[in-house]
Design a protein around this motif. Structure first.
Motif, PDB file in Angstrom:
ATOM      1  N   MET A   1      -6.261   7.702  10.567  1.00  0.00           N
ATOM      2  CA  MET A   1      -5.116   7.607   9.637  1.00  0.00           C
ATOM      3  C   MET A   1      -5.635   7.703   8.214  1.00  0.00           C
ATOM      4  N   GLY A   2      -5.106   8.620   7.441  1.00  0.00           N
ATOM      5  CA  GLY A   2      -5.578   8.833   6.091  1.00  0.00           C
ATOM      6  C   GLY A   2      -5.090   7.763   5.125  1.00  0.00           C
ATOM      7  N   LYS A   3      -5.709   7.774   3.944  1.00  0.00           N
ATOM      8  CA  LYS A   3      -5.322   6.802   2.935  1.00  0.00           C
ATOM      9  C   LYS A   3      -3.976   7.173   2.341  1.00  0.00           C
ATOM     10  N   ALA A   4      -3.303   6.148   1.814  1.00  0.00           N
ATOM     11  CA  ALA A   4      -2.013   6.394   1.183  1.00  0.00           C
ATOM     12  C   ALA A   4      -2.213   7.145  -0.127  1.00  0.00           C
ATOM     13  N   ASP A   5      -1.154   7.837  -0.533  1.00  0.00           N
ATOM     14  CA  ASP A   5      -1.209   8.588  -1.773  1.00  0.00           C
ATOM     15  C   ASP A   5      -1.468   7.645  -2.954  1.00  0.00           C
ATOM     16  N   PHE A   6      -2.115   8.146  -4.018  1.00  0.00           N
ATOM     17  CA  PHE A   6      -2.512   7.311  -5.142  1.00  0.00           C
ATOM     18  C   PHE A   6      -1.320   6.653  -5.819  1.00  0.00           C
ATOM     19  N   LEU A   7      -0.193   7.371  -5.894  1.00  0.00           N
ATOM     20  CA  LEU A   7       0.997   6.837  -6.560  1.00  0.00           C
ATOM     21  C   LEU A   7       2.017   6.280  -5.588  1.00  0.00           C
ATOM     22  N   SER A   8       1.642   6.144  -4.333  1.00  0.00           N
ATOM     23  CA  SER A   8       2.577   5.576  -3.364  1.00  0.00           C
ATOM     24  C   SER A   8       2.691   4.068  -3.570  1.00  0.00           C
ATOM     25  N   PRO A   9       3.795   3.456  -3.134  1.00  0.00           N
ATOM     26  CA  PRO A   9       3.962   1.995  -3.303  1.00  0.00           C
ATOM     27  C   PRO A   9       2.848   1.188  -2.631  1.00  0.00           C
ATOM     28  N   LYS A  10       2.368   1.623  -1.477  1.00  0.00           N
ATOM     29  CA  LYS A  10       1.321   0.884  -0.779  1.00  0.00           C
ATOM     30  C   LYS A  10       0.012   0.919  -1.572  1.00  0.00           C
ATOM     31  N   ALA A  11      -0.338   2.084  -2.115  1.00  0.00           N
ATOM     32  CA  ALA A  11      -1.577   2.184  -2.889  1.00  0.00           C
ATOM     33  C   ALA A  11      -1.494   1.339  -4.163  1.00  0.00           C
TER      34      ALA A  11
END
Length: 394
Positions: A1-11
């Motif tokens: 599973m890849g990392k969340a996007d840099f501007l995503s709420p989780k990141a």
């Protein structure tokens, strides 16, 4: 599973969580990595990078400990110097400010187990002045900077120079005063008055003397007349004042006193009479008292006793009612005992001193009790006595 996007709420949430301080138990000093929970710390301990760091540390463990200890010491002392200077401060305040930085060196990776050990070490090595108080350990940074030492020496030299100038000026003033006194103590030299023309000088002084006599004679007459007039007016005014004052005193005496004024005067005379017969000692034999001092322990505190003997007016030998122990107590360590209504008491102070009485009732608002006198020439009279002026008879 890849990392969340840099501007995503989780990141963004992960970055916010990683920004603050985390628990010390999930921090790896060797790798200088902070984990957020137990699972993350477990995964980190099983990683290859952590294992490699452990292998490197096992080869020379003291090297790593000395490095971390030196880093911790230098950062701590630098913070103490910059933040507090040479002020005396609690060591825990400095430590809490030091660990608020996220990238600080943790103490569990140094040679010191506790902050107290580190504080004592600073005192032994001469970095700080340390002293222990009931509130904890206090430290004071010792500034050994050459520039600071030079500045302190410069200030001391200026202060010494100012003191020397003051002493020099004080010495100069004393010398001037001494010379002035020596000049005043010299004996004056008297010379003979010489006149060139005796007739001319005598004529001049005779004219001046006649003129002064006339002037001062007239002035003395005017002054005596004014003084006589002032004396006459003052005597008349004093006679008038005496007449008016005597007449006002007569009117005041003639005026009758009201009933309220007579009652007030009677109360004042009564208070003066009571104060004249009151004394600052009240202990009497055969009375019941209560021990109020805590110096003797809980065994005797708030316990009742009987006074068997009075010594020097202010001390008494008492016998405890419960245990039968004999003690010698000061009157400041005991207080009177108020019995139930109908019991006999002894009056200890005031105009009815040494008089036995019977307790009729208690007035809690005025802190007094109504007693019926049972002895003396006023037997049968009812009086109000304060709590501290009577006590129960044994």
């Amino acid at each position: 599973m890849g990392k969340a996007d840099f501007l995503s709420p989780k990141a963004i949430s992960n970055r916010i969580k990683a920004k603050g301080l985390q628990k010390l138990r999930w921090y790896c000093q060797m790798c200088q990595k902070q984990c957020r929970d137990e699972n993350g710390f477990k995964c980190h301990c099983m990683s290859e990078s952590h294992q490699r760091q452990l292998l490197l540390a096992s080869e020379n463990p003291m090297k790593f400990m000395d490095y971390f200890s030196n880093e911790f010491k230098s950062d701590f002392v630098e913070l103490l110097r910059r933040r507090f200077g040479t002020k005396r401060v609690h060591n825990n305040i400095v430590y809490n400010e030091y660990i608020s930085h996220r990238e600080h060196i943790h103490m569990n990776s140094t040679q010191w187990e506790t902050l107290t050990d580190f504080t004592k070490w600073l005192g032994r090595e001469g970095f700080c002045k340390v002293d222990e108080t009931p509130k904890g350990w206090y430290i004071q940074y010792i500034d050994r900077d050459p520039e600071t030492i030079r500045r302190q020496e410069e200030q001391a030299r200026k202060k010494k120079q100012e003191l020397d100038d003051e002493e020099r000026s004080a010495r100069f003033i004393e010398e001037q005063v001494r010379r002035g006194r020596d000049g005043m103590e010299d004996n004056p030299v008297y010379t003979e008055l010489k006149r060139e023309d005796e007739d001319e000088k005598g004529l001049f002084f005779s004219r001046v003397s006649r003129l002064l006599t006339k002037t001062f004679g007239f002035a003395l007459k005017v002054l005596s007349a004014s003084l006589f007039a002032l004396k006459a007016t003052a005597s008349s005014s004093s006679v008038k004042r005496k007449d008016t004052s005597s007449s006002s005193d007569y009117r005041k005496e003639k005026k009758k006193k009201s009933a309220l004024e007579e009652i007030i005067e009677m109360e004042e005379r009564k208070k003066k009479k009571e104060s004249s017969v009151r004394t600052d000692y009240w202990l009497q034999p055969n009375i019941v008292i209560k021990v109020v001092t805590k110096r003797l322990g809980e065994k005797y505190h708030k316990k009742k006793a009987v006074v068997t003997e009075v010594q020097d007016k202010y001390a008494a030998v008492v016998k405890m009612i419960d245990s039968g122990d004999k003690l010698k107590l000061d009157q400041n360590h005991v207080e009177t005992v108020i019995p139930a209504p109908g019991k006999r008491v002894l009056i200890l102070n005031g105009p009815y001193r040494d008089t036995e009485a019977v307790l009729e009732g208690i007035n809690e608002k005025n802190f007094s009790a109504t007693l019926t006198l049972d002895s003396g020439h006023q037997k049968g009279d009812r009086v109000d006595i304060a709590y501290e002026d009577f006590s129960k008879l044994a």
